[in-house]
Design an enzyme around this catalytic site. Structure first.
Site, PDB file in Angstrom:
ATOM      1  CG  ASP A  66     -53.677   5.972  44.480  1.00  0.00           C
ATOM      2  OD1 ASP A  66     -54.200   6.486  43.475  1.00  0.00           O
ATOM      3  OD2 ASP A  66     -53.382   6.617  45.505  1.00  0.00           O
ATOM      4  CD  GLU A 119     -52.812   7.373  39.818  1.00  0.00           C
ATOM      5  OE1 GLU A 119     -53.370   8.453  39.565  1.00  0.00           O
ATOM      6  OE2 GLU A 119     -52.465   7.050  40.963  1.00  0.00           O
TER       7      GLU A 119
END
Length: 734
Positions: free
Chosen positions: A413, A466
């Site tokens: 993330d 990401e």
């Protein structure tokens, strides 16, 4: 050596919890004249005796030398140390207990060396709470890193949360502390009590390496074993590498476990891991997804963070059950042929007092400078990636999930926030690197290290970044100048195509290349095309609600878009609920609106996604060269006037080519001519306008034969019906 009765100052230090080395005072020791002495601190005890373990014989009672509960005495005629227990008499009666201070250190020299180097990738086997046997006695070994603390104690119900009773043994060279507490086991609730570098008592801390935690709002760690589960997924593990290669079909269903489905009888409670295994795994299998991606399952205090503000990085959240329950869910996925990807959050952590913040009274895990250690977007703290122990903690955590829970991939993330020192910061709010640039050199090295260890130790796994910027070579090998990720989310594709789809068809011709721009860089990375949770929150509405037009057109637009996505180069990711066109924005506190499947329109979208997944997996041309320019060729990219796109997907030698035509206006085109490379029949394998999906049912009667009329640079062409707001997929009969 110390005398039988220590000095008053030493006793007072034990009683006050200030002794620098309690193991040098308490327990069994030899005096200067060779006698064996036992000392014990047992507040509230009326009497304390010494029992020889091997015989069960009481050897004598220890004199109480301080009313606070300090007992000390020499054993008559004893010259050699031996195993013993304490006989304690207090208001609750008389019982024999093992003394934590009679057990030696359980840390080996190699472990201490690797911890000191910051390269102990299996530090979780040493630190944290482990149910073990020591000297034939069952108990729990606790270990924690707190180099700047003056004292660290483990506290819990087992010692009335009194930090004076189990102060830990310090290993000064590495800043780690340990203690073996006999007589406790799984289910024990505990925290660490620390006296900071300046002598102040800190808030009680949960275990950074804790394998389980209490259910919020409680914040303590819980002793749990993670090696109970007898795995039955050998077939999956043996074949996993082939299933996750760049040329394999990868279609990911992204799920927030707490809101995928809830029991109608108890809508306030999420399903447990085992209930999810019974319901979610068959659904994934039926829908044709190859992978399940879970929003973070690491323990986190705030439901509203969806797991993206974790504090228990080694603990699957107890909201859904035990560690073994989570292992069961993963195993059930594997036995169904489905891989499991975890969202992993090494970019930041919340500042809750019981967590990592100021863990030992100093900026231990977080960077000390708030310009580098505080995240303004999320009000969270940023790890100090320049500290080897922090890198050891995070890389070891990644490897822990892959090994102990058989996880198949990690989606990392907020990578962009790690790469840039000036991410979300104005001028003057960030610190340049040593070269004056905005690249976070320490974070870059951490990411490379993590990817190196993941792929080196678990070559069948994948890592996915990401990363929302144009940082180069994110998914390229480290030796080629990349960061070493396996895949990268294509955020640019997602942004551009959703912007296009949100426009009224009458205006789309002016934005035609929002749908084609992604092909200019589609093969610069190994891309995943994400329609993730981020696209259905924070006022964005659902995917369906973002489509223009009346109800029919909204559904048709969404179906056409899904067809476009599944036929576009790149692996696929779809957030839960989107597969049946949930109408409202996602709410993490409630179940998905499964009742919508009673509507033919919603059920039609679900059937389409199911068929897209199965077609994507069946046809090599749709997946084998997802990440290679040889797998794609435009047929017609510039028909802006009619908002029609046509392209070929090409597979390995010998596989049938696929022709894809997308029409993003409500106009139907009959006899629309499109060039193809092969003569013969082209079967219509999928049409998003099919009546079964809720469309108008216009199509090509199962297929079209080519004609020797050159078109679009090809020797043959097809005259096809292009349905309104639809994507049609043809496969050549070879």
């Amino acid at each position: 050596m110390m005398s039988i009765v220590p000095s008053a100052e030493t006793i007072r230090a034990i009683v006050d919890g200030r002794a620098p080395d309690p193991f040098a005072v308490l327990g069994m020791h030899a005096t200067a004249d060779g006698r064996i002495v036992v000392r014990a601190f047992r507040p509230g005890a009326e009497a304390v005796g010494v029992v020889q373990t091997s015989t069960g014989r009481l050897l004598g009672w220890l004199p109480c030398v301080d009313d606070a509960g300090f007992f000390a005495g020499a054993l008559p005629r004893r010259k050699q140390r031996f195993d013993y227990r304490l006989r304690v008499r207090d208001a609750g009666g008389e019982r024999d207990v093992d003394d934590a201070f009679r057990f030696p250190s359980t840390f080996g020299e190699l472990d201490l060396h690797l911890l000191g180097e910051g390269r102990h990738w299996r530090a979780w086997e040493l630190l944290g709470a482990h149910v073990v046997e020591c000297g034939g006695v069952s108990g729990v070994r606790f270990g924690v890193w707190a180099p700047n603390a003056q004292r660290v104690s483990v506290v819990g119900d087992f010692n009335h949360w009194d930090g004076r009773l189990h102060p830990m043994r310090r290993h000064p060279g590495i800043g780690c502390w340990e203690i073996f507490v006999p007589g406790i086991g799984e289910g024990a609730v505990y925290k660490y009590e620390l006296v900071g570098a300046h002598g102040g008592l800190l808030p009680l801390k949960a275990d950074p390496f804790g394998f389980a935690g209490e259910l919020r709002p409680q914040t303590a760690s819980v002793v749990r074993r993670t090696d109970h589960h007898a795995w039955d997924d050998a077939e999956w593990m043996a074949g996993r590498t082939e299933r996750q290669r760049r040329d394999a079909p990868v279609s990911i269903y992204e799920v927030h476990l707490g809101s995928w489905r809830r029991s109608p009888e108890h809508p306030e409670r999420p399903l447990g891991y085992r209930d999810l295994a019974d319901a979610l795994v068959p659904y994934l299998l039926d829908m044709g997804f190859t992978h399940l991606e879970l929003l973070p399952v690491s323990e986190h205090p705030f439901d509203g963070s969806w797991g993206y503000q974790p504090l228990g990085l080694f603990a699957p959240t107890c909201r859904h059950g035990s560690p073994e329950d989570f292992q069961y869910l993963v195993e059930r996925c594997h036995r169904a042929g489905i891989g499991v990807i975890l969202d992993w959050v090494p970019a930041h952590f919340p500042s809750d007092a019981h967590g990592l913040a100021q863990f030992d009274g100093t900026n231990l895990y977080e960077h000390a400078d708030p310009r580098q250690g505080f995240h303004p977007d999320w009000n969270t703290l940023i790890y100090n990636f320049g500290r080897t122990e922090v890198v050891n903690f995070l890389v070891g955590n990644a490897l822990f999930w892959l090994e102990r829970y058989h996880i198949d991939g990690l989606r990392v993330d907020a990578v962009a926030s790690m790469l840039y020192l000036d991410y979300s910061r104005k001028a003057g709010e960030w610190v340049p690197n040593r070269y004056g640039g905005n690249q976070n050199l320490e974070a870059i090295e951490f990411l490379k290290c993590a990817n190196t260890e993941v792929y080196g130790q678990h070559p069948g796994c994948m890592t996915i970044a990401e990363e929302s910027t144009a940082w180069p070579a994110v998914s390229q090998p480290i030796e080629a100048g990349g960061l070493g990720f396996g895949y990268k989310w294509n955020m640019g594709w997602m942004h551009d195509t959703l912007a296009y789809m949100g426009r009224d068809p009458i205006y789309r011709s002016h934005h035609h290349h929002e749908m084609t721009f992604g092909l200019l860089y589609a093969f610069s990375e190994n891309f995943v095309l994400p329609l993730s949770h981020d696209e259905v929150v924070h006022g964005k509405g659902s995917l369906l609600a973002r489509m223009p037009g009346d109800t029919w057109q909204q559904f048709a637009n969404l179906r056409a878009y899904f067809g476009f996505m599944w036929a576009h180069p790149g692996k696929k990711l779809l957030f839960m609920g989107c597969e049946f066109a949930q109408g409202r924005e996602w709410n993490f506190e409630a179940s998905l609106d499964w009742h919508l499947l009673d509507s033919p329109w919603h059920a039609g979208v679900q059937r389409l996604v199911r068929d897209l997944n199965h077609l994507y997996r069946e046809l090599p041309a749709l997946h084998a060269l997802d990440c290679e320019p040889a797998g794609f060729a435009w047929v017609s990219a510039d028909n802006a006037a009619q908002s029609i796109y046509a392209w070929l997907r090409l597979g390995p030698d010998g596989s049938a080519p696929v022709l894809v035509v997308s029409n993003f206006t409500p106009n139907t085109h009959h006899g629309y001519r499109i060039g193809v490379p092969h003569a013969g029949r082209w079967r219509e394998r999928l049409n998003t306008d099919a009546a079964d999906y809720g469309g108008s049912g216009q199509g090509n009667g199962g297929g079209v034969h080519s004609e020797p009329e050159p078109m679009h640079g090809h020797p043959q062409s097809l005259a096809i019906t292009v349905p309104p707001l639809a994507t049609v997929v043809f496969v050549a009969d070879l």
